[in-house]
Enzyme design. Structure first.
Site, PDB file in Angstrom:
ATOM      1  N   LYS A  43      38.022  83.708 -45.342  1.00  0.00           N
ATOM      2  CA  LYS A  43      36.932  83.971 -44.466  1.00  0.00           C
ATOM      3  C   LYS A  43      36.380  82.587 -44.136  1.00  0.00           C
ATOM      4  CE  LYS A  43      35.256  87.184 -47.284  1.00  0.00           C
ATOM      5  NZ  LYS A  43      34.133  87.948 -48.084  1.00  0.00           N
ATOM      6  N   GLY A  44      36.682  81.710 -44.971  1.00  0.00           N
ATOM      7  CA  GLY A  44      36.253  80.424 -44.821  1.00  0.00           C
ATOM      8  C   GLY A  44      36.038  79.592 -43.648  1.00  0.00           C
ATOM      9  N   ASP A  99      39.460  76.105 -43.649  1.00  0.00           N
ATOM     10  CA  ASP A  99      38.161  75.210 -44.057  1.00  0.00           C
ATOM     11  C   ASP A  99      38.529  74.269 -44.837  1.00  0.00           C
ATOM     12  OD1 ASP A  99      39.174  76.762 -46.331  1.00  0.00           O
ATOM     13  OD2 ASP A  99      37.209  77.525 -46.745  1.00  0.00           O
ATOM     14  N   ASP A 102      43.248  72.369 -50.405  1.00  0.00           N
ATOM     15  CA  ASP A 102      42.950  71.952 -51.649  1.00  0.00           C
ATOM     16  C   ASP A 102      44.318  71.524 -52.473  1.00  0.00           C
ATOM     17  OD1 ASP A 102      41.062  71.396 -53.746  1.00  0.00           O
ATOM     18  OD2 ASP A 102      41.489  73.432 -54.360  1.00  0.00           O
ATOM     19  N   LYS A 130      41.187  67.579 -49.295  1.00  0.00           N
ATOM     20  CA  LYS A 130      40.826  67.079 -50.527  1.00  0.00           C
ATOM     21  C   LYS A 130      42.431  66.584 -51.280  1.00  0.00           C
ATOM     22  CE  LYS A 130      37.706  70.143 -52.621  1.00  0.00           C
ATOM     23  NZ  LYS A 130      37.354  70.859 -53.854  1.00  0.00           N
ATOM     24  N   PHE A 151      33.407  70.039 -55.345  1.00  0.00           N
ATOM     25  CA  PHE A 151      33.280  71.384 -55.029  1.00  0.00           C
ATOM     26  C   PHE A 151      32.180  71.222 -53.973  1.00  0.00           C
ATOM     27  CE2 PHE A 151      32.829  75.835 -54.655  1.00  0.00           C
ATOM     28  CZ  PHE A 151      34.177  76.257 -54.553  1.00  0.00           C
TER      29      PHE A 151
HETATM   30  P1  IMP Z   1      44.172  75.845 -51.917  1.00  0.00           P
HETATM   31  O1  IMP Z   1      45.331  77.217 -51.559  1.00  0.00           O
HETATM   32  O2  IMP Z   1      44.214  75.601 -53.231  1.00  0.00           O
HETATM   33  O3  IMP Z   1      44.462  74.718 -50.750  1.00  0.00           O
HETATM   34  O4  IMP Z   1      42.746  76.376 -51.815  1.00  0.00           O
HETATM   35  C1  IMP Z   1      42.332  76.713 -50.318  1.00  0.00           C
HETATM   36  C2  IMP Z   1      41.003  77.490 -50.704  1.00  0.00           C
HETATM   37  O5  IMP Z   1      40.286  77.364 -51.722  1.00  0.00           O
HETATM   38  C3  IMP Z   1      40.089  77.237 -49.296  1.00  0.00           C
HETATM   39  O6  IMP Z   1      40.635  77.938 -48.250  1.00  0.00           O
HETATM   40  C4  IMP Z   1      39.010  77.573 -50.147  1.00  0.00           C
HETATM   41  O7  IMP Z   1      38.555  78.749 -49.671  1.00  0.00           O
HETATM   42  C5  IMP Z   1      39.017  77.318 -51.689  1.00  0.00           C
HETATM   43  N1  IMP Z   1      38.408  75.961 -51.882  1.00  0.00           N
HETATM   44  C6  IMP Z   1      39.025  74.873 -52.171  1.00  0.00           C
HETATM   45  N2  IMP Z   1      38.250  73.841 -52.522  1.00  0.00           N
HETATM   46  C7  IMP Z   1      37.115  74.329 -52.306  1.00  0.00           C
HETATM   47  C8  IMP Z   1      35.554  73.818 -52.268  1.00  0.00           C
HETATM   48  O8  IMP Z   1      35.428  72.696 -52.589  1.00  0.00           O
HETATM   49  N3  IMP Z   1      34.797  74.723 -51.848  1.00  0.00           N
HETATM   50  C9  IMP Z   1      34.866  75.843 -51.615  1.00  0.00           C
HETATM   51  N4  IMP Z   1      36.161  76.353 -51.262  1.00  0.00           N
HETATM   52  C10 IMP Z   1      37.241  75.727 -51.875  1.00  0.00           C
HETATM   53 MG    MG Z   2      37.034  80.809 -50.645  1.00  0.00          MG
END
Ligand code: IMP
Ligand code: MG
Length: 174
Positions: A43-44, A99, A102, A130, A151
């Site tokens: 949803k982000g 969004d 990470d 990030k 965060f």
């Molecule tokens: P990844 O698969 O670890 O790259 O994570 C991506 C998802 O983690 C994003 O779409 C967000 O929903 C969540 N996420 C990662 N960092 C943050 C943050 O700082 N705030 C809120 N959600 C985050």
């Molecule tokens: Mg999330």
């Protein structure tokens, strides 16, 4: 609004609007003559997506996909596709709209999924990046801001579903 946590403003809505417009203009230049499908990762990215598509001056198509890898502030590590795309993306230029990039686990799985459906090319437009958190070698083709390992919430981003509707981006002080 009364918040449950201390939220420190990191990006104002005016700063965000200007950056998203810039990204839209860049995408408009890069995708001239290419049939592009923007796919919003729910949803982000829903707020970022709605601003970004209106900043692109091209005849685009759009779709949605949903994945989950997170509980609270710690990555679960496992990514599931919860809701798949509707459009036929075979031979299309796909731009995944997320969004925040990470660890990279989510976008890596989604990218592979879309390539396996015959997309001609899959690029990534992340609102935030990030890079210090990355565990998979994947990068954003477009990003509005690179941030430290903090965060953040707002502009679609949540902390256990809270704060998505903030019109700014703030750091959650835990
Ligand atoms: P990844 O698969 O670890 O790259 O994570 C991506 C998802 O983690 C994003 O779409 C967000 O929903 C969540 N996420 C990662 N960092 C943050 C943050 O700082 N705030 C809120 N959600 C985050
Ligand atoms: Mg999330």
């Amino acid at each position: 609004m009364e918040f449950q946590h201390k939220i420190e403003v990191m990006l104002t809505k005016e700063e965000i609007a200007a950056k998203v417009k810039e990204m839209g203009a860049q995408i408009t230049r890069d995708y001239q003559g290419k049939p592009v499908v923007l796919i919003s990762v729910l949803k982000g990215s829903f707020i970022f997506m709605s601003d970004l598509v209106r900043a692109i001056d091209l005849p685009i198509h759009l779709d949605f996909i949903s994945a989950k890898s997170y509980t609270g502030t710690t990555s679960g590590g496992v990514v599931n596709v919860k809701m798949d795309t509707e459009l036929d993306i075979k031979d299309k230029h796909v731009l995944l709209v997320e969004d925040i990039l990470d660890t990279g686990r989510t976008l890596n799985v989604l990218k592979e999924t879309l390539i396996s459906k015959g997309a001609k090319e899959v690029k990534i437009a992340a609102f935030l990046d990030k890079p210090s958190r990355r565990v998979i070698n994947i990068r954003a083709d477009y990003s509005c801001y690179t941030i430290e390992d903090r965060f953040v919430v707002g502009y679609g981003l949540d902390y256990d579903e809270d704060y998505r509707n903030l019109d700014f981006v703030g750091e959650v002080i835990l």
